[in-house]
Write a protein that holds these residues in place. Sequence first.
Motif, PDB file in Angstrom:
ATOM      1  N   PRO A   1       0.814  -1.222   0.000  1.00 37.89           N
ATOM      2  CA  PRO A   1       0.000   0.000   0.000  1.00 37.89           C
ATOM      3  C   PRO A   1       0.853   1.280   0.000  1.00 37.89           C
ATOM      4  O   PRO A   1       0.526   2.240  -0.690  1.00 37.89           O
ATOM      5  CB  PRO A   1      -0.820  -0.128   1.290  1.00 37.89           C
ATOM      6  N   ARG A   2       1.955   1.279   0.741  1.00 34.62           N
ATOM      7  CA  ARG A   2       2.862   2.443   0.722  1.00 34.62           C
ATOM      8  C   ARG A   2       3.396   2.636  -0.686  1.00 34.62           C
ATOM      9  O   ARG A   2       3.432   3.752  -1.214  1.00 34.62           O
ATOM     10  CB  ARG A   2       4.016   2.239   1.701  1.00 34.62           C
ATOM     11  N   GLY A   3       3.835   1.552  -1.298  1.00 38.61           N
ATOM     12  CA  GLY A   3       4.338   1.621  -2.663  1.00 38.61           C
ATOM     13  C   GLY A   3       3.283   2.119  -3.632  1.00 38.61           C
ATOM     14  O   GLY A   3       3.590   2.845  -4.573  1.00 38.61           O
ATOM     15  N   GLN A   4       2.034   1.757  -3.399  1.00 39.68           N
ATOM     16  CA  GLN A   4       0.948   2.233  -4.256  1.00 39.68           C
ATOM     17  C   GLN A   4       0.786   3.749  -4.129  1.00 39.68           C
ATOM     18  O   GLN A   4       0.609   4.441  -5.132  1.00 39.68           O
ATOM     19  CB  GLN A   4      -0.367   1.526  -3.906  1.00 39.68           C
ATOM     20  N   ARG A   5       0.890   4.264  -2.906  1.00 34.03           N
ATOM     21  CA  ARG A   5       0.829   5.731  -2.712  1.00 34.03           C
ATOM     22  C   ARG A   5       1.979   6.411  -3.446  1.00 34.03           C
ATOM     23  O   ARG A   5       1.793   7.432  -4.117  1.00 34.03           O
ATOM     24  CB  ARG A   5       0.874   6.084  -1.228  1.00 34.03           C
ATOM     25  N   TRP A   6       3.164   5.822  -3.306  1.00 33.33           N
ATOM     26  CA  TRP A   6       4.327   6.391  -3.999  1.00 33.33           C
ATOM     27  C   TRP A   6       4.137   6.332  -5.511  1.00 33.33           C
ATOM     28  O   TRP A   6       4.431   7.295  -6.217  1.00 33.33           O
ATOM     29  CB  TRP A   6       5.591   5.628  -3.636  1.00 33.33           C
TER      30      TRP A   6
END
Length: 154
Positions: A141-146
């Motif tokens: 999910p963090r990677g998706q935000r990035w």
Amino acid sequence: MTTSIRLTGETAMLAFAARMAPLLREGGLIFLEGTLGAGKTTLSRGLIQAFGHEGSVKSPTYTLVEEYSVAGLRVCHFDLYRLGDPEELEYMGIREYLDEGTLCLVEWPDKGAGVLPAPDLVIAIDDAGDSRILNWQAHTPRGQRWSEGLAGLV
């Protein structure tokens, strides 16, 4: 979903890294993939300097990791090209580097397979002659935000 951008010249790579930096302040794990000379270290240098590091940013090819503390952020730049065995990462205390608030940039992550955790984001850099094509894909999910933030920079 994979998103990409074409960058021509080192200046463009450094400028893109500077635009990326504000998105990555929370820390996390980014794998940098590409052939020798593709621009993995250039992208890392651009990020580290964008966070405020004023000295040189050298490739950690022989030391495996260089650590930077800039503007309240811990950045660890790994180059695993010369890693003989993934287990060497355990001996060097890899888990101590991978804490929640640290941004870890890992070149040649395939050399640490089986020991490294899954990344938040993978950035693959393809050499296209006078330009480079950066492709990125989120894995958390963090990677998706990035990834969404990076797509907004294209």
